[in-house]
Scaffold this active site. Sequence first.
Site, mmCIF file in Angstrom:
data_model
loop_
_atom_site.group_PDB
_atom_site.id
_atom_site.type_symbol
_atom_site.label_atom_id
_atom_site.label_comp_id
_atom_site.label_asym_id
_atom_site.label_seq_id
_atom_site.Cartn_x
_atom_site.Cartn_y
_atom_site.Cartn_z
ATOM 1 N N ASN A 1 0.870 -1.178 0.000
ATOM 2 C CA ASN A 1 0.000 0.000 0.000
ATOM 3 C C ASN A 1 0.904 1.224 0.000
ATOM 4 O O ASN A 1 1.474 1.577 1.025
ATOM 5 C CB ASN A 1 -0.897 -0.036 1.251
ATOM 6 C CG ASN A 1 -1.757 1.214 1.357
ATOM 7 O OD1 ASN A 1 -1.782 2.043 0.464
ATOM 8 N ND2 ASN A 1 -2.465 1.342 2.471
ATOM 9 N N TRP A 2 1.020 1.838 -1.160
ATOM 10 C CA TRP A 2 1.958 2.965 -1.292
ATOM 11 C C TRP A 2 1.374 4.271 -0.768
ATOM 12 O O TRP A 2 2.052 5.297 -0.783
ATOM 13 C CB TRP A 2 2.422 3.080 -2.755
ATOM 14 C CG TRP A 2 3.356 1.962 -3.148
ATOM 15 C CD1 TRP A 2 4.049 1.154 -2.288
ATOM 16 C CD2 TRP A 2 3.714 1.526 -4.471
ATOM 17 N NE1 TRP A 2 4.813 0.238 -2.989
ATOM 18 C CE2 TRP A 2 4.623 0.446 -4.340
ATOM 19 C CE3 TRP A 2 3.343 1.931 -5.752
ATOM 20 C CZ2 TRP A 2 5.169 -0.222 -5.433
ATOM 21 C CZ3 TRP A 2 3.889 1.274 -6.844
ATOM 22 C CH2 TRP A 2 4.799 0.212 -6.693
ATOM 23 N N LYS A 3 0.127 4.255 -0.368
ATOM 24 C CA LYS A 3 -0.512 5.445 0.225
ATOM 25 C C LYS A 3 -0.237 6.679 -0.641
ATOM 26 O O LYS A 3 -0.155 6.552 -1.868
ATOM 27 C CB LYS A 3 -0.059 5.614 1.678
ATOM 28 C CG LYS A 3 -0.280 4.328 2.492
ATOM 29 C CD LYS A 3 -0.077 4.485 3.970
ATOM 30 C CE LYS A 3 -0.303 3.153 4.676
ATOM 31 N NZ LYS A 3 -0.207 3.226 6.124
ATOM 32 N N HIS B 1 -9.741 0.773 5.105
ATOM 33 C CA HIS B 1 -8.447 1.080 5.731
ATOM 34 C C HIS B 1 -8.670 2.075 6.868
ATOM 35 O O HIS B 1 -9.486 2.999 6.742
ATOM 36 C CB HIS B 1 -7.480 1.651 4.694
ATOM 37 C CG HIS B 1 -6.066 1.677 5.197
ATOM 38 N ND1 HIS B 1 -5.627 2.613 6.085
ATOM 39 C CD2 HIS B 1 -5.022 0.841 4.962
ATOM 40 C CE1 HIS B 1 -4.353 2.368 6.378
ATOM 41 N NE2 HIS B 1 -3.960 1.295 5.708
ATOM 42 N N GLU C 1 -7.028 4.523 7.837
ATOM 43 C CA GLU C 1 -6.772 5.927 7.493
ATOM 44 C C GLU C 1 -7.992 6.547 6.813
ATOM 45 O O GLU C 1 -8.149 7.767 6.817
ATOM 46 C CB GLU C 1 -5.507 6.027 6.627
ATOM 47 C CG GLU C 1 -4.257 5.836 7.483
ATOM 48 C CD GLU C 1 -3.038 5.332 6.738
ATOM 49 O OE1 GLU C 1 -3.018 5.384 5.499
ATOM 50 O OE2 GLU C 1 -2.096 4.868 7.418
ATOM 51 N N GLU D 1 -5.185 -5.001 10.539
ATOM 52 C CA GLU D 1 -4.194 -3.947 10.755
ATOM 53 C C GLU D 1 -4.549 -3.192 12.037
ATOM 54 O O GLU D 1 -5.401 -2.285 11.993
ATOM 55 C CB GLU D 1 -4.191 -2.963 9.585
ATOM 56 C CG GLU D 1 -3.864 -3.586 8.249
ATOM 57 C CD GLU D 1 -3.365 -2.552 7.247
ATOM 58 O OE1 GLU D 1 -2.188 -2.628 6.874
ATOM 59 O OE2 GLU D 1 -4.144 -1.676 6.853
ATOM 60 N N GLY E 1 2.321 2.564 10.858
ATOM 61 C CA GLY E 1 3.218 3.714 10.724
ATOM 62 C C GLY E 1 3.913 4.116 12.009
ATOM 63 O O GLY E 1 4.512 5.186 12.092
ATOM 64 N N SER F 1 3.521 -1.757 10.449
ATOM 65 C CA SER F 1 4.972 -1.713 10.704
ATOM 66 C C SER F 1 5.698 -2.990 10.290
ATOM 67 O O SER F 1 6.616 -3.437 10.982
ATOM 68 C CB SER F 1 5.249 -1.379 12.170
ATOM 69 O OG SER F 1 4.744 -0.091 12.484
ATOM 70 N N GLY G 1 3.044 -0.909 4.298
ATOM 71 C CA GLY G 1 3.011 0.507 3.948
ATOM 72 C C GLY G 1 4.426 1.021 3.724
ATOM 73 O O GLY G 1 5.025 0.816 2.661
ATOM 74 N N GLY G 2 4.974 1.662 4.738
ATOM 75 C CA GLY G 2 6.302 2.286 4.618
ATOM 76 C C GLY G 2 7.388 1.341 4.121
ATOM 77 O O GLY G 2 8.271 1.748 3.362
HETATM 78 P P1 13P Z 1 2.925 0.670 7.687
HETATM 79 O O1 13P Z 1 3.518 -0.585 7.117
HETATM 80 O O2 13P Z 1 3.607 1.918 7.189
HETATM 81 O O3 13P Z 1 2.787 0.613 9.168
HETATM 82 O O4 13P Z 1 1.431 0.781 7.090
HETATM 83 C C1 13P Z 1 0.593 -0.321 7.167
HETATM 84 C C2 13P Z 1 -0.623 -0.054 6.380
HETATM 85 O O5 13P Z 1 -1.413 0.793 6.720
HETATM 86 C C3 13P Z 1 -0.837 -0.834 5.160
HETATM 87 O O6 13P Z 1 -2.122 -0.665 4.668
#
Ligand code: 13P
Length: 244
Positions: free
Chosen positions: A8-10, A89, A91, A161, A167, A203, A224-225
Amino acid sequence: MPKIVAANWKMNLRRGSASALAGRLARDGRACWLFPAFPHLDAVGAAIKGSQCKLGAQDVSPELDGAFTGDVSAEMLADLGCGMVLVGHSERRQGYGEDAARLLAKLRRAAQAGLAPLFCVGETLARRKAGKAEDTVREQLALLSKLAAVERGRLCAVAYEPVWAIGTGVNATAAEIAPMHALVRAELDKLGLAKQPILYGGSVKPENAAELLALAEVNGLLVGGGSLEYDSLAAIDDAAKSAS
Ligand code: 13P
């Protein structure tokens, strides 16, 4: 079952860097699920054409078409060659107040357009501290029972999640993840979704990927990151291959 690595590159990368990263993954024969930002979907789709990687969007409108400025419809995503979409999600749930009714409409719209939703669930730190983590996830999953069986069957995966692990650099522990994945598996079984993989997200990095993938009912990772640079994502994908 091969373990899944979903990226997930957000709201990160640029058209060039997203397509370069996707192209490298594709050329290396990796089978990652990629969720770039809307403006990058076309370029990333072109970069992974004919490869084992799959394309997904990060969000979808609950509406079909019309005067919804800024929204992107499920039909538009399907038209672009997208096969999957993230729904639920944290977010979006938290940052944009997306409630159950809106998420249900998104799930329906996505399924009807032929997209496979990746449904995300997870509790906040406050809910976990209150001893309500399981109740929260059970309630979130109950939304799936409102879908018609044929719509529900389109789900490509569910991701657990925990909001407090996203994050933050603090991934959930085995003692927290294993019972939750068992709960999700039991709920999915009741809904006739025994084959849908359950991903863990929060994470994930090369250092913890193997340990997370070794847990029962962790069928893959939503990253994500840790998915924004080739070396990191490739290391996580290598861990997934070893665990498969
Ligand atoms: P991180 O891996 O940056 O914690 O993000 C997880 C995420 O929200 C994937 O959808």
